[in-house]
Design an enzyme around this catalytic site. Sequence first.
Site, PDB file in Angstrom:
ATOM      1  N   GLY A  64     -60.652  13.271  42.743  1.00  0.00           N
ATOM      2  CA  GLY A  64     -60.735  12.138  41.836  1.00  0.00           C
ATOM      3  C   GLY A  64     -60.741  12.605  40.397  1.00  0.00           C
ATOM      4  O   GLY A  64     -61.056  13.766  40.093  1.00  0.00           O
ATOM      5  N   GLU A  65     -60.380  11.687  39.501  1.00  0.00           N
ATOM      6  CA  GLU A  65     -60.277  12.053  38.087  1.00  0.00           C
ATOM      7  C   GLU A  65     -61.626  12.480  37.522  1.00  0.00           C
ATOM      8  O   GLU A  65     -62.623  11.792  37.674  1.00  0.00           O
ATOM      9  CB  GLU A  65     -59.729  10.861  37.295  1.00  0.00           C
ATOM     10  CG  GLU A  65     -58.303  10.527  37.664  1.00  0.00           C
ATOM     11  CD  GLU A  65     -57.449  10.261  36.450  1.00  0.00           C
ATOM     12  OE1 GLU A  65     -57.822  10.686  35.351  1.00  0.00           O
ATOM     13  OE2 GLU A  65     -56.406   9.631  36.618  1.00  0.00           O
ATOM     14  N   GLY A  66     -61.637  13.612  36.879  1.00  0.00           N
ATOM     15  CA  GLY A  66     -62.851  14.176  36.316  1.00  0.00           C
ATOM     16  C   GLY A  66     -63.553  15.120  37.270  1.00  0.00           C
ATOM     17  O   GLY A  66     -64.122  16.128  36.850  1.00  0.00           O
TER      18      GLY A  66
END
Length: 617
Positions: A546-548
């Site tokens: 996931g992003e981050g």
Amino acid sequence: MLGGIRSGKSAYAEALVAGAPSVRYVATSAGGEDDPEWRGRIEAHQRRRPQSWTTEETGADPGRLAAVLAEAKPDETLLVDDLGGWVATLLDPANQPNDDVATVAALAEAVRACAARVVLVSPEVGLSLVPATPVGRAFADALGTANQALADACDRVAFVVAGRPAWLKTAAAEPGIVTDLQAVEATAPLPAPAQVTIATPVAAPVAPAVAAPVAPAQVTIATPVAAPVAPAVAAADPGEAALPVDTVIEPGMDLPLPDSDSGPDARDRLERLDLPGAGVGVLLEAVEFAAATQSTAAPRPWGPVRVLLIDGSHAGGATAGADPAESGRRAAQAEAGTGALAQLAAAADADIAVVRVPASGAMEDGPVLDEAGVEAGLRQGWELAFAAADAGREALVIGACGAGTQAAATAVVAATTGAEPVAILPRVLVPGGRYDDEAWMRRCAAVRDALHRIRQEPRGAKDVLAQLGGADLAVATGALLGAAARRMPVLVDGPVGIAAGLVARDLSSQSRHWWLLADAGRDQLVRQGADVLGLTPVLDLGLDLGEGANALAALPLLRSAIALASALPVHPALLTAPGDDGLSDAADDEDDEDDAAEASDEAFTEPEPRGPGPASA
């Protein structure tokens, strides 16, 4: 800018004019329709140029170049790339008979009289063998004559070898064009951030600390249970000036650059340290990046980090197959200190700022955001980066969890790089590990329709955000620019970070030098966008958390490599005397190494040969 094939002359010339508010790229090459390899080279140059630049083609008419120079205005910057293509067109039989010497002289005179700032790129052919064919010899002679005439007309001349310029002719500093010889930066480093102490409970999960809402987005900062804190990065000189928080965000804005010498110095220094093996491998990229952003050959690992988790939804086909409540659940998890992102943040000494932004419209139906919304989003992200720096955060991670963000990022990347949407749009993964290909096709259709809708619309940075990107990408773009203004490194991660990076680059080309891509994951969108931005993934882990989260997972490893580069002493074999503590700076490193080499030379005696062998002189 002279240089051989693949010397980096074009890229260096582009860097010279990166801070100019208005750049007109003058392309001189003609043809290529029947040569895929040559066409690929041209397209690579096109993808590398910021969208804010304008392009003018002069390949069909060699006399047009002098006219373009004569028509240029004093506030313009012209980048001509390159004179080799211009000479090839000049010698084309279709343009003969012609007084080639007079045409070259006219071009040199046009450069002298030009009111604009001009940077010319040209191949250097004088170091190769004399061509074997009459046509080749004519080209080399004509280009050599042109290079001499233009070098005489220009104020400065550089010869680029392996991406490094050697200045053959210099002049006084000129506004808008910055060279490493001048060592000039329009913006100085920032003052040290204010010291902020946040108490973190140890026995129980941490309750989120809520900051005051910031219009138009709602921001909540959660501090997960932290791991031991890494050594803090040295603060900037308090006497240095900072960009004001109310700086106008517009194309051509001038932001600071990292130190271009510290990265190579850190690489050289690392070779002399007391490492048990051959080095840190691919992690050298992270060490060089940290050195450049900290302006030291001995960088220290980043201390506390802030994650900007942007929660902004989209409408229409971009959200096909997405659960509308999922993004809110992910954001709530981060605020409560639970979930994958919070666990990784706790291990990486990071807090999470959850930023809830207004919803964006359906890209296939019309603009997703109005002009005021774009400005508000950019300003919001800029201020969030400044707030992170003021809170003592030493690096930034950009993440997103909104519905439809991947399709919006795909549309932005396709619009700015010319990529094919169906080749880069991530597949739609639903709970249970199943891919929903029908939803993916609906998202593809939405991106296709949006790009068709704007085919005749302007493609400026703010136009792309208004037509395709939306509020979440506007906030991410502003945060990237604000971090560069505060000289804060950013770990970009995922489609939104890359798409926002492409937009931020078109607002300020200097900003991309403050970003590091720890891992590209498995998204083709991230890999292709990173390639255009010139970002090479440090690791190839194939993470898809996931992003981050990908950046947070890799952060401890990056810190470890930087800590080794900072803490280890020089190898004993390179010390001048027993008890020597090693090298305090790059200059001492070189002196010690020279002394060790001299001592080694004095102690070495060539052994006498045993038995018959070749006689020596």
